[in-house]
Design a protein around this motif. Structure first.
Motif, mmCIF file in Angstrom:
data_model
loop_
_atom_site.group_PDB
_atom_site.id
_atom_site.type_symbol
_atom_site.label_atom_id
_atom_site.label_comp_id
_atom_site.label_asym_id
_atom_site.label_seq_id
_atom_site.Cartn_x
_atom_site.Cartn_y
_atom_site.Cartn_z
ATOM 1 N N ALA A 1 0.815 -1.212 0.000
ATOM 2 C CA ALA A 1 0.000 0.000 0.000
ATOM 3 C C ALA A 1 0.851 1.264 0.000
ATOM 4 N N ALA A 2 2.111 1.167 0.445
ATOM 5 C CA ALA A 2 3.001 2.330 0.473
ATOM 6 C C ALA A 2 3.640 2.603 -0.886
ATOM 7 N N ILE A 3 3.711 1.592 -1.750
ATOM 8 C CA ILE A 3 4.411 1.750 -3.032
ATOM 9 C C ILE A 3 3.827 2.874 -3.894
ATOM 10 N N PRO A 4 2.485 2.978 -4.050
ATOM 11 C CA PRO A 4 1.959 4.083 -4.876
ATOM 12 C C PRO A 4 2.209 5.464 -4.283
ATOM 13 N N LEU A 5 2.580 5.526 -3.001
ATOM 14 C CA LEU A 5 2.904 6.810 -2.385
ATOM 15 C C LEU A 5 4.331 7.241 -2.722
ATOM 16 N N VAL B 1 8.120 -1.470 -10.786
ATOM 17 C CA VAL B 1 8.447 -1.657 -9.368
ATOM 18 C C VAL B 1 7.996 -3.035 -8.903
ATOM 19 N N ALA B 2 6.810 -3.464 -9.379
ATOM 20 C CA ALA B 2 6.335 -4.808 -9.029
ATOM 21 C C ALA B 2 7.313 -5.870 -9.519
ATOM 22 N N GLY B 3 7.906 -5.638 -10.685
ATOM 23 C CA GLY B 3 8.924 -6.566 -11.185
ATOM 24 C C GLY B 3 10.144 -6.601 -10.292
ATOM 25 N N TRP B 4 10.555 -5.431 -9.791
ATOM 26 C CA TRP B 4 11.689 -5.386 -8.857
ATOM 27 C C TRP B 4 11.375 -6.180 -7.590
ATOM 28 N N HIS B 5 10.158 -5.973 -7.077
ATOM 29 C CA HIS B 5 9.774 -6.669 -5.846
ATOM 30 C C HIS B 5 9.732 -8.178 -6.068
ATOM 31 N N GLN B 6 9.183 -8.590 -7.219
ATOM 32 C CA GLN B 6 9.160 -10.011 -7.539
ATOM 33 C C GLN B 6 10.571 -10.574 -7.658
ATOM 34 N N MET C 1 15.342 5.740 6.732
ATOM 35 C CA MET C 1 16.016 6.760 5.927
ATOM 36 C C MET C 1 15.168 7.257 4.749
ATOM 37 N N VAL C 2 13.988 6.652 4.557
ATOM 38 C CA VAL C 2 13.120 7.010 3.428
ATOM 39 C C VAL C 2 11.876 7.720 3.949
ATOM 40 N N ARG C 3 11.521 8.814 3.299
ATOM 41 C CA ARG C 3 10.293 9.517 3.650
ATOM 42 C C ARG C 3 9.131 8.974 2.825
ATOM 43 N N ILE C 4 8.043 8.591 3.517
ATOM 44 C CA ILE C 4 6.834 8.115 2.856
ATOM 45 C C ILE C 4 5.671 8.961 3.354
ATOM 46 N N ASP C 5 5.090 9.745 2.474
ATOM 47 C CA ASP C 5 3.963 10.603 2.853
ATOM 48 C C ASP C 5 2.713 9.766 3.056
#
Length: 408
Positions: free
Chosen positions: A123-127, A137-142, A185-189
């Motif tokens: 759920a955080a990925i589209p943010l 990105v889904a390919g990277w995660h896979q 270290m990553v900002r997630i709005d």
């Protein structure tokens, strides 16, 4: 909002590689340890249930909480809970053999924490990533997941054999800590909640279901995923039986098939990352089901002397799997607003998890009576037909995200 999104994912996936890999090592090593020390099928069945059911049962409900909470903080807490449970069990093993109930409790806690971590991450990925990059990105995660599924069991057994399960569990703690440090270290709005009225769990839960069924493309693919889970998931347990009973080969050959399947997943994930956005997401999914269905069907007809042919088919199955999982997740992330994504993802995850035991219950009697090849053959036909029906159903229909691109 999406500035430096690639750098953010570099940090996130760098940490996730350690966390997912060490978790895969521990999961396999615990099951192997129970097999080696007890030799009891009942013990393994209970361990599988306590490691599976929390995610299946909690899934439909936790989405409401995930959409209320900070997703980055939820991931950190979930990973920390997994780390603490590994630390406790590791100390037990270093001090002496713990009781089985202690192992069951730890497996239960790890599964419950994973039920929160997985949907929060997705759920955080589209943010973080732009919509037109979600399939990539889904390919990277896979790719990260596939590599861990190949390396995890092998490294887990190597560390377990060289040291002990207690040492391996402490290594899992280190993996979780690295993942959390990189995530910090990553900002997630956070997505802004439009409704500011008093929270109601029942109302938000019902809203999650209504949101899920509002996109007919996702509903169609989710139904296909449910059927796929019923007929294909039992094959994860039937691959070794196929190697043993049909081909008459031993453990080395069974592990080789697992490795070949995993290598196929890695290459399929890399292919998806390169070819992302060349076709519609639903086309990738239909292609995946078609390849998996055909390879399963051929596996059900192959002769007992064609082991290497079965290995090649297993490789193709593995390569096709990311073409389903990655685009499906990207479609979900494109279809729904970020503030509703936690609920939708948790519901969809639970649908898949709850369908899997149905397949396991059906496969056992069928395989015992008719043989393992029968399940391979007919499951392949069903999966291929589902893929064809889904392609016909969704052909020409705009997919999630395409409406926005047309307006831009």
């Amino acid at each position: 909002m999406y500035a430096d999104w690639k750098r953010k994912f570099a940090f996130i996936f760098s940490g996730q590689i350690f966390s997912i890999l060490t978790s895969s090592m521990v999961q396999f090593a615990i099951i192997w340890h129970l097999t080696e020390t007890t030799g009891s099928a009942s013990v393994l069945m209970i361990a599988a249930l306590v490691g599976f059911m929390p995610q299946a049962l909690l899934g439909p409900f936790i989405g409401v909480w995930l959409d209320r909470w900070n997703r980055k903080f939820t991931m950190i807490v979930a990973d920390s809970v997994i780390a603490v449970s590994s630390l406790a069990l590791g100390v037990y093993y270093l001090a002496g053999e713990p009781s089985l109930w202690v192992v069951y409790v730890v497996l239960f806690i790890r599964s419950a924490a994973s039920a929160f971590h997985g949907p929060s991450f997705q759920a955080a990925i589209p943010l973080i990533a732009p919509e037109d990059q979600l399939t990539r990105v889904a390919g990277w995660h896979q790719l990260v997941f596939s590599a861990s599924s190949v390396l995890g069991p092998a490294l887990g057994i190597a560390v377990y054999s060289a040291t002990s399960l207690g040492t391996l569990l402490l290594l899992d703690v280190a993996g979780a800590l690295i993942a959390n440090v990189m995530l910090i270290m990553v900002r997630i709005d956070q997505p802004k909640q439009e409704i500011q009225e008093t929270p109601s769990f029942r109302r938000e839960f019902v809203l999650g279901w209504k949101t899920l069924i509002s996109d007919q493309s996702i509903v169609t693919i989710t139904i296909a995923m449910a059927v796929f889970s019923v007929v294909f998931m039992p094959l994860a347990m039937l691959f070794p039986l196929m190697t043993l009973s049909h081909f008459g080969r031993g453990g080395y050959s069974a592990s080789l098939i697992e490795a070949v399947f995993g290598i196929g997943m890695i290459l399929g994930s890399m292919l998806l990352s390169v070819l992302a956005s060349k076709w519609k997401d639903s086309t990738y999914i239909s292609l995946s089901l078609g390849i998996i269905g055909i390879t399963c069907m051929v596996s059900g007809m192959i002769s007992s002397s064609a082991f290497w042919g079965f290995a090649a088919l297993s490789f193709l199955m593995g390569a096709a799997a990311p073409l389903f999982n990655g685009p499906y997740m990207a479609m979900i992330q494109k279809a729904y607003e970020p503030e509703m994504l936690g609920r939708v993802l948790s519901l969809i995850t639970s649908i898949g998890l709850l369908c899997s035991p149905i397949g396991l219950a059906l496969a056992g009697p069928v395989v015992d009576r008719y043989g393992v090849q029968v399940w391979f053959f007919w499951s392949g036909i069903i999966v291929a037909l589902v893929g064809l029906a889904m392609f016909i159903r969704l052909y020409g229909i705009p997919q999630p995200g395409e409406e926005k691109q047309a307006l831009d």
